[in-house]
Enzyme design. Sequence first.
Site, PDB file in Angstrom:
ATOM      1  CE  LYS A  22      -0.714  -8.865 -10.546  1.00 50.97           C
ATOM      2  NZ  LYS A  22      -1.733  -7.976  -9.950  1.00 50.97           N
ATOM      3  CG  ASN A  23       0.615  -4.992  -9.951  1.00 53.34           C
ATOM      4  OD1 ASN A  23      -0.290  -5.653 -10.466  1.00 53.34           O
ATOM      5  ND2 ASN A  23       0.964  -5.119  -8.689  1.00 53.34           N
ATOM      6  CB  CYS A 116     -10.366  -7.214  -2.264  1.00 51.51           C
ATOM      7  SG  CYS A 116      -8.719  -7.795  -2.652  1.00 51.51           S
ATOM      8  NE  ARG A 121      -7.096  -3.742  -3.393  1.00 58.03           N
ATOM      9  CZ  ARG A 121      -6.471  -4.379  -4.392  1.00 58.03           C
ATOM     10  NH1 ARG A 121      -6.814  -5.626  -4.676  1.00 58.03           N
ATOM     11  NH2 ARG A 121      -5.553  -3.764  -5.112  1.00 58.03           N
ATOM     12  N   PRO A 122     -11.381   0.734  -1.382  1.00 57.75           N
ATOM     13  CG  PRO A 122     -11.199   2.625  -0.049  1.00 57.75           C
ATOM     14  CD  PRO A 122     -10.758   1.197  -0.153  1.00 57.75           C
ATOM     15  CB  ILE A 123     -12.614   3.415  -6.384  1.00 59.01           C
ATOM     16  CG1 ILE A 123     -14.136   3.534  -6.383  1.00 59.01           C
ATOM     17  CG2 ILE A 123     -12.153   2.002  -6.698  1.00 59.01           C
ATOM     18  CD1 ILE A 123     -14.748   3.347  -7.782  1.00 59.01           C
ATOM     19  CG  ASP A 124     -11.844   7.077  -1.032  1.00 61.89           C
ATOM     20  OD1 ASP A 124     -11.339   5.943  -1.222  1.00 61.89           O
ATOM     21  OD2 ASP A 124     -11.363   7.894  -0.235  1.00 61.89           O
ATOM     22  CG  LEU A 125      -7.955   8.202  -2.257  1.00 63.75           C
ATOM     23  CD1 LEU A 125      -6.608   7.593  -1.880  1.00 63.75           C
ATOM     24  CD2 LEU A 125      -8.122   9.591  -1.638  1.00 63.75           C
ATOM     25  CG  ASP A 309       1.618  -6.205  -3.921  1.00 62.21           C
ATOM     26  OD1 ASP A 309       1.612  -5.642  -5.032  1.00 62.21           O
ATOM     27  OD2 ASP A 309       0.654  -6.154  -3.140  1.00 62.21           O
ATOM     28  NE  ARG A 401      -6.154 -12.078 -10.080  1.00 59.20           N
ATOM     29  CZ  ARG A 401      -6.126 -11.161  -9.099  1.00 59.20           C
ATOM     30  NH1 ARG A 401      -6.318 -11.525  -7.856  1.00 59.20           N
ATOM     31  NH2 ARG A 401      -5.893  -9.900  -9.372  1.00 59.20           N
TER      32      ARG A 401
HETATM   33  C1  EPZ Z   1      -1.972  -1.595  -6.497  1.00 62.03           C
HETATM   34  O1  EPZ Z   1      -3.314  -1.732  -6.122  1.00 62.03           O
HETATM   35  C2  EPZ Z   1      -1.501  -2.996  -6.870  1.00 62.03           C
HETATM   36  N1  EPZ Z   1      -2.314  -3.501  -7.971  1.00 62.03           N
HETATM   37  C3  EPZ Z   1      -1.640  -3.928  -5.667  1.00 62.03           C
HETATM   38  O2  EPZ Z   1      -1.095  -5.185  -6.043  1.00 62.03           O
HETATM   39  C4  EPZ Z   1      -0.815  -3.353  -4.516  1.00 62.03           C
HETATM   40  O3  EPZ Z   1      -0.999  -4.159  -3.368  1.00 62.03           O
HETATM   41  C5  EPZ Z   1      -1.254  -1.915  -4.211  1.00 62.03           C
HETATM   42  O4  EPZ Z   1      -1.165  -1.115  -5.405  1.00 62.03           O
HETATM   43  C6  EPZ Z   1      -0.395  -1.266  -3.133  1.00 62.03           C
HETATM   44  O5  EPZ Z   1       0.931  -1.259  -3.550  1.00 62.03           O
HETATM   45  C7  EPZ Z   1      -2.091  -3.038  -9.219  1.00 62.03           C
HETATM   46  O6  EPZ Z   1      -1.237  -2.204  -9.445  1.00 62.03           O
HETATM   47  C8  EPZ Z   1      -2.952  -3.612 -10.305  1.00 62.03           C
HETATM   48  P1  EPZ Z   1      -3.695   1.459  -3.869  1.00 62.03           P
HETATM   49  P2  EPZ Z   1      -4.217  -0.406  -5.892  1.00 62.03           P
HETATM   50  O7  EPZ Z   1      -4.766   2.267  -4.507  1.00 62.03           O
HETATM   51  O8  EPZ Z   1      -3.787   0.661  -6.797  1.00 62.03           O
HETATM   52  C9  EPZ Z   1      -6.201   2.852  -0.133  1.00 62.03           C
HETATM   53  C10 EPZ Z   1      -1.002  -7.518  -6.295  1.00 62.03           C
HETATM   54  O9  EPZ Z   1      -0.904  -8.409  -5.445  1.00 62.03           O
HETATM   55  N2  EPZ Z   1      -7.070   3.487  -1.129  1.00 62.03           N
HETATM   56  O10 EPZ Z   1      -2.275   1.887  -4.016  1.00 62.03           O
HETATM   57  O11 EPZ Z   1      -5.638  -0.830  -5.913  1.00 62.03           O
HETATM   58  C11 EPZ Z   1      -6.257   1.348  -0.215  1.00 62.03           C
HETATM   59  O12 EPZ Z   1      -7.333   0.836   0.551  1.00 62.03           O
HETATM   60  C12 EPZ Z   1      -1.941  -6.352  -6.042  1.00 62.03           C
HETATM   61  O13 EPZ Z   1      -0.365  -7.457  -7.363  1.00 62.03           O
HETATM   62  C13 EPZ Z   1      -8.105   4.297  -0.691  1.00 62.03           C
HETATM   63  O14 EPZ Z   1      -8.307   4.495   0.501  1.00 62.03           O
HETATM   64  O15 EPZ Z   1      -3.808  -0.019  -4.402  1.00 62.03           O
HETATM   65  C14 EPZ Z   1      -4.923   0.949   0.358  1.00 62.03           C
HETATM   66  O16 EPZ Z   1      -4.996   0.982   1.770  1.00 62.03           O
HETATM   67  C15 EPZ Z   1      -2.746  -6.506  -4.763  1.00 62.03           C
HETATM   68  N3  EPZ Z   1      -8.921   4.880  -1.618  1.00 62.03           N
HETATM   69  C16 EPZ Z   1      -3.992   2.061  -0.099  1.00 62.03           C
HETATM   70  O17 EPZ Z   1      -4.855   3.173  -0.437  1.00 62.03           O
HETATM   71  C17 EPZ Z   1      -8.720   4.710  -2.965  1.00 62.03           C
HETATM   72  O18 EPZ Z   1      -9.480   5.296  -3.769  1.00 62.03           O
HETATM   73  C18 EPZ Z   1      -3.163   1.702  -1.327  1.00 62.03           C
HETATM   74  O19 EPZ Z   1      -4.048   1.277  -2.320  1.00 62.03           O
HETATM   75  C19 EPZ Z   1      -7.661   3.879  -3.388  1.00 62.03           C
HETATM   76  C20 EPZ Z   1      -6.844   3.286  -2.454  1.00 62.03           C
END
Ligand code: EPZ
Length: 434
Positions: A22-23, A116, A121-125, A309, A401
């Site tokens: 899925k991911n 969530c 789960r911010p998107i700042d990065l 996960d 999902r």
């Molecule tokens: C991906 O989410 C996966 N989803 C998630 O799987 C998975 O838990 C996660 O990576 C971590 O491995 C998909 O790939 C669709 P991140 P993503 O950005 O990309 C912080 C599942 O169950 N962060 O790697 O959204 C964030 O808060 C789902 O299949 C920021 O601070 O996760 C977290 O602590 C759930 N700012 C860490 O980074 C940002 O802009 C990792 O998040 C983005 C993230």
Amino acid sequence: MDILRIRGGNKLAGEVEVSGSKNAALPQFAAALLSDQETILENVPDLSDIRFMAEIISHLGADISKIGPSSWKIHPLKIHPDPPYELVRKMRASICLLGPLVARVKRAKVPMPGGCVIGHRPIDLHLHALKEMGAEISLNQGIVEVDGSAMKAGNLFIGGRHGSTVTGTANAIMAAVLTPGITTLDGAACEPEIVDLCCMLKKMGAKISGAGSHLLSIEGVDQLNGCVHRVIPDRIEAATYMIGAAMTRGKIVLKGIEASHLGAFSKVMRESGVLLNNSQKGNLDVQTDPSGLSPFEIITLPYPGFPTDLQAQACALACTIPGLSILTERVYPSRFMHIPELLRMGATVSLEGANAIIKGGKKLNGAPVMASDLRASAALILAGLAAEGETWVHRIYHLDRGYEFMDEKLRKLGAEVERLPESSLPPAFRRPTD
Ligand code: EPZ
């Protein structure tokens, strides 16, 4: 809303086919938008998140259709940058549309993702990466608007406090592949799903080096072509069934797995006494040491660390192992919604901040439990397999999902699992909050 009724006590035995990831598939649906030509994605799992992403892509103007049980055709001849607010709000992974839209049509308008249950789960990065490449970003009424008309190559650091970002890396890569010049991404995620995305983009004509490392270099090209790409197997699904086999002390064969994607997970399992054997290419035999399993300690980290996960599923496993196991959640520190439900089943768990301390060994008892998110759902089902008596899992739309045909696959492995309408729930089991 359906529920699952599980009668515990059966050992899992037999073969199970691992579905596509899925991911990996979700960002690849978005990546298809980078070209005006036709792309075909194969080995795509049949999940509600996939169908949701397809609906959003269709609203953007792309011609998209399912052409087989696990194949999709996407032809984005002409697209617009304004996905439907209501749809995008409901699925965080749609944030992966940002990079391709900004790269292809130089603009994007996506709502800020909602809350969530697994944590902040911010998107700042994501936005930092685009800004560093010269994009103009504004936030109006909860809608992020990105103007990428003046984007240029740059040397970026895209890691954050919790380490690398998976979809943030995907967005940065997809923005850079059509941006003139050489962009370097330091602190990039190196998950197998990112490597697979780069593999697909290179088939489309992208120039990317360093995939699988924390430092990527991307030389922008004028345009990309369509491609045919087969999605990698789902390592989280595969590991979930491995844990199910361990919890029921069963013996299964996973077919179509990529064992090299398991990272720290397989190390932890082996050290606990789960016997893993690559009997033949693409298969993995899983059974447990007859002398029993040992408690374990894990800390969730970005790949190749122990995946967040799999933390909920590992909690369920720890409940069946005599002794103290400690699970520390470093990626999403509050990702413990499964713990109160495991307590309802008789587990002994104490939560200290981002640490779950589990005293395992006492038999779990079946109970009505509530799924809160995708991976917690799987954890509760696994707990039901190992428990005495009946477990009823509510709100299994979360499960649909991310796990393809999980009840069918478990039945094939000898589990007593039935998908029933909620109305079939005995009144005594109707939780007051239902
Ligand atoms: C991906 O989410 C996966 N989803 C998630 O799987 C998975 O838990 C996660 O990576 C971590 O491995 C998909 O790939 C669709 P991140 P993503 O950005 O990309 C912080 C599942 O169950 N962060 O790697 O959204 C964030 O808060 C789902 O299949 C920021 O601070 O996760 C977290 O602590 C759930 N700012 C860490 O980074 C940002 O802009 C990792 O998040 C983005 C993230």
